[in-house]
Enzyme design. Structure first.
Site, PDB file in Angstrom:
ATOM      1  N   LYS A 131       0.892  -1.168   0.000  1.00  0.00           N
ATOM      2  CA  LYS A 131       0.000   0.000   0.000  1.00  0.00           C
ATOM      3  C   LYS A 131       0.927   1.213   0.000  1.00  0.00           C
ATOM      4  CE  LYS A 131      -4.262   1.662   2.138  1.00  0.00           C
ATOM      5  NZ  LYS A 131      -5.022   1.988   0.941  1.00  0.00           N
TER       6      LYS A 131
HETATM    7  N1  PMP Z   1      -7.390  -1.586  -3.361  1.00  0.00           N
HETATM    8  C1  PMP Z   1      -6.828  -0.374  -3.216  1.00  0.00           C
HETATM    9  C2  PMP Z   1      -5.985   0.167  -4.301  1.00  0.00           C
HETATM   10  C3  PMP Z   1      -7.054   0.369  -2.037  1.00  0.00           C
HETATM   11  O1  PMP Z   1      -6.502   1.576  -1.885  1.00  0.00           O
HETATM   12  C4  PMP Z   1      -7.881  -0.169  -1.023  1.00  0.00           C
HETATM   13  C5  PMP Z   1      -8.146   0.619   0.221  1.00  0.00           C
HETATM   14  N2  PMP Z   1      -7.162   0.393   1.192  1.00  0.00           N
HETATM   15  C6  PMP Z   1      -8.445  -1.442  -1.228  1.00  0.00           C
HETATM   16  C7  PMP Z   1      -8.180  -2.119  -2.400  1.00  0.00           C
HETATM   17  C8  PMP Z   1      -9.271  -2.073  -0.156  1.00  0.00           C
HETATM   18  O2  PMP Z   1      -8.434  -2.470   0.896  1.00  0.00           O
HETATM   19  P1  PMP Z   1      -8.964  -2.597   2.390  1.00  0.00           P
HETATM   20  O3  PMP Z   1     -10.187  -3.416   2.324  1.00  0.00           O
HETATM   21  O4  PMP Z   1      -7.878  -3.301   3.122  1.00  0.00           O
HETATM   22  O5  PMP Z   1      -9.217  -1.233   2.886  1.00  0.00           O
END
Ligand code: PMP
Length: 305
Positions: free
Chosen positions: A159
């Site tokens: 991330k």
């Molecule tokens: N994909 C991307 C590119 C994101 O930024 C997010 C948000 N964090 C998600 C998927 C969903 O991830 P999560 O469920 O862990 O928030």
């Protein structure tokens, strides 16, 4: 944005307005930073952070992938976030947490080994990411003209802030074309993820979501898969092509900020009845029961403050 009182920065709580960095901080120029997005909800027993340890662990792992040494343990960062929620004395139902690490001031040039790592935890009150109406009626999704960067040239499982240039371009394009959010395909033409959320579709009573071959390992996506199993709904994890998306019975996005957001239109095609579908509504309401502490079977995911 809604300012709060304090931000945790490198081990200390500082006033919101004093959490600053130098304009020559390395990350501003070369884009190597890692972020998390975590949420705290106001339950009947006070605030609870949803899947705190999973989010903090992913921050540490993203940093390892991008060769950034965060000098705090997962436990220390968990404690910082708990204390952050406590000290800020929030009032509303929804608090978003943004733990992150970036490279600070002192080194210029791409090589980042000697650049200092700054670690920050911030939190503020933030409502529905894709709007209240979107949560009830569904949003309009546009397949982006750009694809997600391929695995041969990027690390989609980190991330990392740099990955959000691609997200940002896709999102801007979608909104500029009258849509609400972008859906990105991978370099083979299969669905990867939205600009900041994962994709699910419903077909013939089954849930289908792509494997994380070219996307973030989403914590909400995992939760929804568990929830589907809890309800006895079959989940298929397989590649999804563009045409399949258009003829889905229902579709929705999942993410910490997006929560469970129904999709009503994709590229000018109505999805199902063109409104929030039955299964989407069931998953959405079950998700809110979990995060607000109304489902005992999932209470282990909550860290009460
Ligand atoms: N994909 C991307 C590119 C994101 O930024 C997010 C948000 N964090 C998600 C998927 C969903 O991830 P999560 O469920 O862990 O928030």
């Amino acid at each position: 944005m809604n300012a709060a009182k304090y931000i945790w920065m490198n081990g200390k709580f500082v006033a919101w307005d004093d959490a600053k960095t130098h304009v020559l901080s390395h990350t501003i120029h070369y884009g190597n930073g890692v972020i998390e997005g975590t949420k705290a909800y106001k339950t009947a027993k006070g605030y609870a952070i949803f899947r705190l340890n999973d989010h903090t662990k992913r921050l540490k792992e993203s940093a390892k992938m991008t060769i950034m040494n965060i000098p705090y343990s997962i436990e220390e960062m968990n404690q910082a976030q708990i204390e952050l929620i406590r000290r800020n004395e929030f009032k509303g139902d929804n608090v978003y947490l943004r733990p992150f690490a970036f490279l600070g001031y002192g080194v210029m040039g791409v090589y980042h080994k000697e650049a200092p790592v700054e670690t920050v935890m911030a939190a503020w009150e933030w409502g529905a990411y894709l709007g209240e109406e979107g949560m009830r009626k569904g949003i309009k999704l546009k397949i982006a003209s750009m694809t997600r960067p391929s695995n041969t040239s990027n690390m989609g499982k980190a991330k990392a802030t740099a990955n959000y240039l691609n997200s940002q371009m896709a999102k801007y394009e979608a909104i500029d074309c009258g849509y609400d959010e972008a859906l990105l395909l991978d370099d083979q033409g299969y669905v990867a993820e939205a600009s900041g959320a994962s994709f699910f579709m419903v077909k013939d009573g089954k849930l289908i979501t792509p494997p994380n071959d070219n996307s973030l390992e989403s914590i909400t996506q995992k939760t929804v898969i568990e929830l589907a199993e809890y309800f006895g709904i079959e989940v298929l994890r397989r590649r999804i092509s563009r045409e399949e998306v258009y003829i889905a019975d229902e579709a929705f996005l999942t993410g910490t900020a997006a929560e469970i957001t129904p999709v009503r239109i994709i590229d000018a095609r109505e999805i199902g009845a063109g409104t929030r579908g039955e299964m989407t509504e069931k998953i959405q309401s079950a998700y809110f029961d979990i995060v607000f502490g109304r489902n005992k079977d999932f209470e282990h995911y909550l860290t009460y403050i």
